[in-house]
Design an enzyme around this catalytic site. Structure first.
Site, PDB file in Angstrom:
ATOM      1  N   ASP A  11       0.860  -1.188   0.000  1.00 17.17           N
ATOM      2  CA  ASP A  11       0.000   0.000   0.000  1.00 17.17           C
ATOM      3  C   ASP A  11       0.895   1.237   0.000  1.00 17.17           C
ATOM      4  OD1 ASP A  11      -2.277   1.822   0.459  1.00 17.17           O
ATOM      5  OD2 ASP A  11      -3.344  -0.014   0.932  1.00 17.17           O
ATOM      6  N   HIS A  26      -2.719   3.185  -4.489  1.00 19.45           N
ATOM      7  CA  HIS A  26      -2.139   2.632  -3.252  1.00 19.45           C
ATOM      8  C   HIS A  26      -0.718   2.116  -3.486  1.00 19.45           C
ATOM      9  CE1 HIS A  26      -5.749   2.913  -0.706  1.00 19.45           C
ATOM     10  NE2 HIS A  26      -6.423   2.682  -1.823  1.00 19.45           N
ATOM     11  N   GLU A  45      -9.726   2.707  -5.421  1.00 18.92           N
ATOM     12  CA  GLU A  45      -9.369   4.095  -5.116  1.00 18.92           C
ATOM     13  C   GLU A  45      -8.212   4.622  -5.986  1.00 18.92           C
ATOM     14  OE1 GLU A  45     -10.838   4.178  -0.489  1.00 18.92           O
ATOM     15  OE2 GLU A  45      -8.846   3.380  -0.878  1.00 18.92           O
ATOM     16  N   TYR A  85     -16.433  -4.228   7.755  1.00 16.61           N
ATOM     17  CA  TYR A  85     -15.106  -3.638   7.953  1.00 16.61           C
ATOM     18  C   TYR A  85     -14.870  -3.623   9.463  1.00 16.61           C
ATOM     19  CZ  TYR A  85     -13.746  -2.137   3.251  1.00 16.61           C
ATOM     20  OH  TYR A  85     -13.328  -2.114   1.946  1.00 16.61           O
ATOM     21  N   TRP A 117      -8.566  -3.660   8.251  1.00 14.40           N
ATOM     22  CA  TRP A 117      -7.609  -2.625   7.825  1.00 14.40           C
ATOM     23  C   TRP A 117      -6.902  -2.101   9.068  1.00 14.40           C
ATOM     24  CZ3 TRP A 117      -6.934  -2.868   2.865  1.00 14.40           C
ATOM     25  CH2 TRP A 117      -7.999  -3.206   2.018  1.00 14.40           C
TER      26      TRP A 117
HETATM   27  C1  ACM Z   1     -10.906  -0.499   0.226  1.00 15.49           C
HETATM   28  O1  ACM Z   1     -11.417  -0.413   1.332  1.00 15.49           O
HETATM   29  N1  ACM Z   1     -10.302   0.553  -0.302  1.00 15.49           N
HETATM   30  C2  ACM Z   1     -10.921  -1.728  -0.525  1.00 15.49           C
END
Ligand code: ACM
Length: 566
Positions: free
Chosen positions: A164, A235, A298, A389, A445
């Site tokens: 990333d 990223h 993104e 998430y 994340w």
């Molecule tokens: C993401 O949460 N950008 C896949």
């Protein structure tokens, strides 16, 4: 039924990895010596794993019988599994049946199994969890532990987010700067990037290819497929810091120290394509898995629009708009993965008419993108940020540590339905589509999870709720439903003691322990109802060229790193 020293563990050769795993954890936890044996050595005092092709894929039966006529002969445990995946799931169930002590690494209590007959099968073939080891590196030991815990919840896919903006974590022999330069950053942002608060402390780490082979094998031995993710063409700041020619700006910058969506995306050139094909060749060699994730989320085309040569490149490729280079670039790499006999996995923004049909689409911005991909014939993994998430805040406790994203309690996650009725293929809009809903994936994340302890807190016990959704038949699990109440009760009485025994620092249902709080560190809560009112099933997350750059920091890119330039 009491299982004692000397009990035989017999297995069909196909199921041996599952039988071996169960024997080892059980020997450790109960201080037993079990005896591996070929099948068919006679009755009693025996645990036996057999193939049963009549069962559905991934399914199993367990029968625990008490000692019968001759108590000295002991009882028996009979596992029948459709395949190795089913045997792994059965082995985890046997461990659960043995009680919380089965999750310890040492003990001397007797191993007693209840007399049961269980028949079970998974709803989905893809029961995934993503672990982001790029934003914060997680040492190999903790990744292996995370795999153990995912397997304990009968998940079978670990997507490892290896690259990333903030770090490159996979050794690539051909391009050593990726880890020499790209695997560390000068400092990290603490909490939301919006406050500009930095810790002044270098952070980094990477996995050697030998480490990753170990991780892949360790996961395989527990029924988990590791899906490596190399995120392109956004990223990528860590890669660009290592090899500036990959970037759109071509100038040297340091590995990014803030969170949010970066404008510094790849130059979608032939050179960048060749570079990432070489990277993927090494990744394909290390990860002997059927799926390779290419990211594709993104990707602001802002800098592409400002570059006459990139605009011209888009035109010469016959693309109507320079932004389509995003889909074009991902499609080219997906073809490279296909040519190697594997399937690419991409985030939903990368879907375009150019994307090969064998690619698997992970729907993260919402549900609608997944439904559209199914309708277009893609196989889909549902992973909407509105629901699964796990870095998003788990409660409204005043001391919730670094509360970001949507409020997602244990009950919310339990109520998640991967394919809501309004979008199911049975409804008129999707009747007869060839795409398959492969399953679902929870995301961890780690912008705000800087240690294994923080990962534990965010992940558990919500991953247990997610695992039930991924495994069990569709049901009404809404808050207050009978299923939800039963789950919460079972979680508290049966499952949290297992996590305690294992040593998981989960979030207590009533809120964080004092040492789990992060006083003074600001989060960035989002309002699910408000965003849903605007975006519906599609949500409003991600990057949008219409100005809805919810996540985009406005600050300048970090200055060049003097140490590296020296
Ligand atoms: C993401 O949460 N950008 C896949």
């Amino acid at each position: 039924m009491l299982l004692e020293d000397g009990a035989r563990v017999e297995s069909d050769p196909v199921l041996r990895p599952a039988a071996r795993w169960w024997r080892r954890v059980t020997e450790e936890a109960f201080g037993l010596d079990l005896v591996p044996a070929a099948p068919g050595r006679g009755p009693g005092n025996c645990v036996r794993f057999d193939l049963a092709p009549d069962l559905p894929a991934g399914g199993y039966r367990i029968e625990v019988r008490p000692a019968e006529r001759r108590p000295e002969a002991g009882g028996s445990v009979r596992v029948r599994a459709a395949d190795l995946a089913g045997a792994h799931a059965a082995a985890q169930t046997l461990r659960q049946l043995a009680g919380p002590d089965a999750y310890r690494r040492s003990g001397t209590r007797p191993l007693v199994l209840p007399v049961v007959h269980i028949e079970d099968r998974p709803r989905f073939e893809w029961r995934g969890v993503l672990l982001d080891v790029a934003r914060h590196f997680l040492p190999k030991h903790d990744v292996l532990r995370f795999i153990d815990l995912a397997a304990a919840h009968r998940l079978n896919v670990l997507q490892l987010h290896l690259t990333d903006d903030q770090g490159w974590r996979v050794q690539i022999h051909r391009y050593p700067e990726l880890t020499r330069t790209g695997a560390w950053r000068r400092e990290s942002t603490v909490g939301t990037w919006r406050t500009g608060s930095r810790d002044g402390r270098p952070h980094g780490g990477f996995y050697t290819q030998d480490d990753l082979r170990e991780i892949v094998g360790y996961a395989r031995d527990r029924g988990i497929t590791v899906v490596p993710e190399i995120d392109v063409p956004g990223h990528v700041e860590a890669a660009v810091a290592a090899y500036p020619e990959l970037g759109t700006r071509k100038d040297r910058s340091a590995v990014r120290t803030t969170w949010g969506i970066s404008q510094d995306v790849l130059d979608p050139s032939e050179g960048s394509l060749a570079f990432f094909r070489h990277v993927l060749d090494e990744v394909l060699d290390v990860f002997d898995t059927p799926w390779i994730a290419l990211g594709g989320d993104e990707v602001p085309p802002t800098l592409w629009r400002e570059s006459p040569s990139i605009v011209e490149r888009a035109r010469s490729l016959g693309l109507a708009d320079v932004a389509q280079l995003h889909g074009w670039f991902v499609a080219r790499l997906a073809e490279h993965v296909s040519a190697a006999g594997r399937r690419a996995v991409v985030w939903d923004e990368a879907v375009s008419p150019m994307l090969p049909r064998d690619v698997i689409v992970t729907s993260w911005r919402g549900y609608a993108q997944g439904a559209a991909a199914l309708a277009a014939g893609y196989d889909v993994v549902m992973a909407p940020e509105q629901a699964v998430y796990l870095d998003h805040r788990a409660g409204e406790h005043p001391a919730e540590p670094i509360p970001v994203g949507f409020l997602r309690t244990v009950e919310d996650v339990y109520a998640f339905e991967p394919l809501p009725a309004a979008l199911t293929p049975a409804s008129a809009n999707l009747a007869g589509v060839p795409g398959r809903l492969l399953g679902t994936q929870a995301q961890v994340w780690t912008e705000h999870l800087d240690s294994a302890r923080r990962v534990d807190y965010a992940t558990f016990p919500r991953l247990a709720a997610f695992a039930e959704v991924a495994w069990s038949p569709r049901a009404d699990r809404t808050q207050g439903s009978a299923a939800s109440k039963e789950f919460l009760d079972r979680l508290e009485r049966r499952h949290l003691p297992r996590l305690d025994a294992y040593g998981v620092e989960y979030r207590p249902l009533a809120g964080p322990h004092p040492w789990q709080t992060r006083p003074g560190v600001e989060g960035y809560p989002r309002d699910l109802a408000a965003e849903t009112a605007v975006g519906g099933w599609a949500g409003i997350g991600g990057w949008r060229e219409d100005g809805g750059v919810e996540n985009l920091p406005t600050e300048e890119p970090a200055p060049a790193d003097p140490e590296r330039d020296a």
